[in-house]
Enzyme design. Structure first.
Site, mmCIF file in Angstrom:
data_model
loop_
_atom_site.group_PDB
_atom_site.id
_atom_site.type_symbol
_atom_site.label_atom_id
_atom_site.label_comp_id
_atom_site.label_asym_id
_atom_site.label_seq_id
_atom_site.Cartn_x
_atom_site.Cartn_y
_atom_site.Cartn_z
ATOM 1 N N SER A 150 -9.468 -7.846 2.781
ATOM 2 C CA SER A 150 -9.238 -8.667 1.589
ATOM 3 C C SER A 150 -8.766 -10.037 2.042
ATOM 4 O O SER A 150 -8.303 -10.205 3.182
ATOM 5 C CB SER A 150 -8.153 -8.016 0.716
ATOM 6 O OG SER A 150 -7.725 -8.882 -0.320
ATOM 7 N N TYR A 163 -0.054 -3.848 -1.121
ATOM 8 C CA TYR A 163 -1.494 -4.088 -0.928
ATOM 9 C C TYR A 163 -1.733 -5.025 0.242
ATOM 10 O O TYR A 163 -2.557 -4.748 1.126
ATOM 11 C CB TYR A 163 -2.066 -4.676 -2.214
ATOM 12 C CG TYR A 163 -3.550 -4.942 -2.180
ATOM 13 C CD1 TYR A 163 -4.459 -3.909 -2.379
ATOM 14 C CD2 TYR A 163 -4.043 -6.223 -1.968
ATOM 15 C CE1 TYR A 163 -5.820 -4.147 -2.361
ATOM 16 C CE2 TYR A 163 -5.406 -6.478 -1.943
ATOM 17 C CZ TYR A 163 -6.298 -5.437 -2.138
ATOM 18 O OH TYR A 163 -7.650 -5.677 -2.112
#
Length: 255
Positions: A150, A163
């Site tokens: 990401s 995350y």
């Protein structure tokens, strides 16, 4: 007639029921891959597999708990028993903070169980898949693996503690594994920007205008944008690419 990008390759895709996973499954099948698909959403996974088959592709549904080493090993065994080999894997399954009730919470406000869940799915799950895939690919002499990281694995983003920690870990894991297994197995990470999927709904609800103002491409990524990169990295056309973090973000990090 030109050879298809993934012609006759057996490809495993985790998190295949929606968003980036679904788009990659459909593209990979159209490019000649025979698929093994897994996701916790069994009904949606069945729908994706049926869609692949309706278009003339091959899709095996494989149930798995990606936080369990025993379950992941059984998943890869099932793929090999069905197809005889494993040529590529897209370790794509993941959860966002918003999906586990932590949307908008600063680092010190995350619940411990939620932080553990983020690491278990987004990092440990990738490592467990990677471990099982590497064993199989090593025994057959090669393969290609793509992990979904990401932008939050490359830079800090507010209120994404669990995350972001996991995705930074995926980037480090990818680089290290690529060094460990070169030149026979290629391992790369794709780093999506803000993408129009369920995973992004909470972030867009809380700060969509600010996010859009930062994207030079002036739109969210579509899952198909990420699928194109994933399939290229799984293919022989990316034969010299390993240990890379391939950003697909509409220019977000360039700003």
């Amino acid at each position: 007639m030109a050879k298809l990008l993934l012609e006759d390759k057996v490809v495993l895709i985790t998190g295949a029921a929606g968003g980036i996973g679904r788009a990659t499954a459909l593209l990979a099948a159209s490019e000649g891959a025979r698929l093994a698909l897994t996701d916790v959403a069994a009904d949606r996974l069945a729908a994706v597999a049926a869609e692949v088959r309706a278009n003339g592709g091959a899709a095996l549904e494989v149930p798995a708990d990606l936080t369990s080493g025993e379950s992941v090993d059984a998943m890869v065994t099932a793929v090999v028993e069905h197809y005889g080999r494993l040529d590529g894997a897209f370790n794509n399954a993941g959860v966002s903070g918003g999906q586990i009730g932590q949307g908008g919470r600063r680092a010190g406000e995350w619940e411990e169980t939620a932080f553990d869940r983020a690491l278990a799915v987004n990092l440990k799950g990738v490592w467990l898949c990677l471990r099982a895939e590497l064993r199989q690919m090593g025994s057959q002499g090669g393969g290609a693996i793509v992990n979904t990281a990401s932008l939050a694995g490359l830079a800090g983003f507010k209120t994404t503690a669990g995350y972001s920690a996991a995705k930074h870990g995926v980037v480090g894991l990818t680089k290290t594994a690529a060094l460990d297994y070169a030149p026979t197995i290629r391992i790369n990470a794709v780093c999506p920007g803000y993408t129009d999927t369920d995973l992004m709904k909470d972030a867009m609800r809380r700060g969509g205008d600010a996010i859009m103002a930062r994207i030079p491409a002036a739109r969210l990524a579509q899952p198909e944008d990420i699928a194109e990169m994933a399939c290229w990295l799984l293919s022989d056309r990316s034969a010299y690419a390993t240990g890379g973090t391939f950003v697909v973000d509409g220019g977000y990090l360039a700003g």
